[in-house]
Design an enzyme around this catalytic site. Structure first.
Site, mmCIF file in Angstrom:
data_model
loop_
_atom_site.group_PDB
_atom_site.id
_atom_site.type_symbol
_atom_site.label_atom_id
_atom_site.label_comp_id
_atom_site.label_asym_id
_atom_site.label_seq_id
_atom_site.Cartn_x
_atom_site.Cartn_y
_atom_site.Cartn_z
ATOM 1 N N ILE A 223 43.427 36.164 43.832
ATOM 2 C CA ILE A 223 42.708 36.973 42.830
ATOM 3 C C ILE A 223 41.805 37.989 43.550
ATOM 4 C CG2 ILE A 223 42.858 35.443 40.844
ATOM 5 C CD1 ILE A 223 40.113 34.324 41.639
ATOM 6 N N CYS B 263 33.035 39.020 49.418
ATOM 7 C CA CYS B 263 32.848 38.872 47.961
ATOM 8 C C CYS B 263 32.085 37.598 47.603
ATOM 9 C CB CYS B 263 34.192 38.793 47.250
ATOM 10 S SG CYS B 263 35.438 39.946 47.808
ATOM 11 N N HIS C 48 38.526 47.376 46.462
ATOM 12 C CA HIS C 48 37.182 47.787 46.859
ATOM 13 C C HIS C 48 37.211 48.442 48.239
ATOM 14 C CE1 HIS C 48 35.374 44.448 44.113
ATOM 15 N NE2 HIS C 48 35.047 45.612 43.601
ATOM 16 N N LEU D 292 40.548 38.316 37.653
ATOM 17 C CA LEU D 292 41.261 39.591 37.733
ATOM 18 C C LEU D 292 42.065 39.676 39.027
ATOM 19 C CD1 LEU D 292 38.333 41.928 36.621
ATOM 20 C CD2 LEU D 292 40.267 41.141 35.229
HETATM 21 N N1 GLY Z 1 39.122 39.058 41.148
HETATM 22 C C1 GLY Z 1 38.137 39.857 41.751
HETATM 23 C C2 GLY Z 1 37.952 41.090 41.007
HETATM 24 O O1 GLY Z 1 38.932 41.687 40.641
HETATM 25 O O2 GLY Z 1 36.876 41.529 40.733
#
Ligand code: GLY
Length: 264
Positions: A249, A255, A168, A24
């Site tokens: 991404i 993360c 986030h 994502l």
């Molecule tokens: N690609 C990291 C996320 O959107 O969760």
């Protein structure tokens, strides 16, 4: 001795899958190169190990393109672990896949059962509170369920707002020590860190706000020299790791791992 939320003995990571190009992202910046992201991941693990961590490396889950971003699957606290419920539907199964890997380390494991959702990238734990940013991935119901679990373990949860357009909460901030936060000017302007000392990212280097303090080391993405110099001048031991492919991404330093000290 106080428990500092940057002193840990262990980390759990998951290697990037070959499907990482389906990860994502908010903005198309091209696809990550698999060989390069794998090499960068290796650098990241070495940085954790050099900071004194025992690192568990889990194999990739090809059906989950974002699976290397393990932080979104669980919250590790001194009392136990909480299996989270990612707001991104394509990522929801990553949390249940993580649960068995927490079991050897925690005698108490709670689960966010829903219907709300919460991702670890929206959670900043400090010595005095747990800040949770409401975002497109973390909603009020998820925060409410997390609050009940954390309260039983003696933690105070404070709901804050992840700025619009920011993935986030921790995309824009990091814990540097028990009272100091690295934050973008945008997030700092929201006032959510009024009781903390804040170091702002240098102009044009907002993308490095997601760093991690691990024991005596601050691990930050390479390519942000002004902010690295600011931190070094404030006495932090800074180590940089290449992150160009993860960044495509929307992935950053926090993360890529769960960081904790086992209760077992
Ligand atoms: N690609 C990291 C996320 O959107 O969760």
């Amino acid at each position: 001795m106080p428990y500092y939320f940057y002193q840990f003995t262990h980390a759990i990571t998951r290697r990037p899958p070959t499907t990482i190009c389906d990860g994502l992202r908010a903005v198309d910046q091209g696809n990550p190169d698999f060989a390069r992201i794998s090499a960068h991941h290796g650098e990241y693990i070495a940085a954790l190990q050099n900071a004194g961590m025992t690192v568990v490396e889990l194999p990739p889950l090809e059906q989950f393109p974002d699976c290397c971003f393990v932080e979104d699957t669980a919250l590790c606290l001194p009392q136990g672990a909480i299996v989270l419920r990612p707001g991104a539907v394509t990522r929801r199964g990553e949390a249940s896949a993580m649960a068995p890997h927490l079991a050897p380390f925690f005698d108490d494991i709670a689960v966010i059962s829903g219907p709300g959702f919460v991702e670890g990238g929206d959670i900043l734990v400090t010595e005095r509170e747990i800040l949770v940013g409401r975002s497109a991935r973390t909603d009020a119901a998820g925060i409410a369920e997390l609050t009940q679990i954390a309260k039983a373990w003696g933690h105070h949860v404070r709901e804050v707002i992840t700025p619009p357009g920011v993935l986030h909460f921790k995309t824009d901030c990091s814990l540097l020590d028990h009272q100091t936060i690295l934050a973008t000017p945008l997030l700092n302007a929201s006032g959510c860190f009024a009781d903390y000392t804040v170091i702002e990212t240098a102009d044009g280097e907002e993308a490095c706000a997601n760093a991690i303090r691990v024991n005596d080391t601050v691990i930050m993405p390479a390519g942000f020299p002004k902010t690295a110099d600011i931190l070094a001048a404030r006495g932090y031991h800074v180590v940089t790791v290449n992150n160009s492919e993860c960044a495509k991404i929307d992935g950053g330093m926090s993360c890529l791992s769960l960081r904790f000290t086992p209760t077992l």
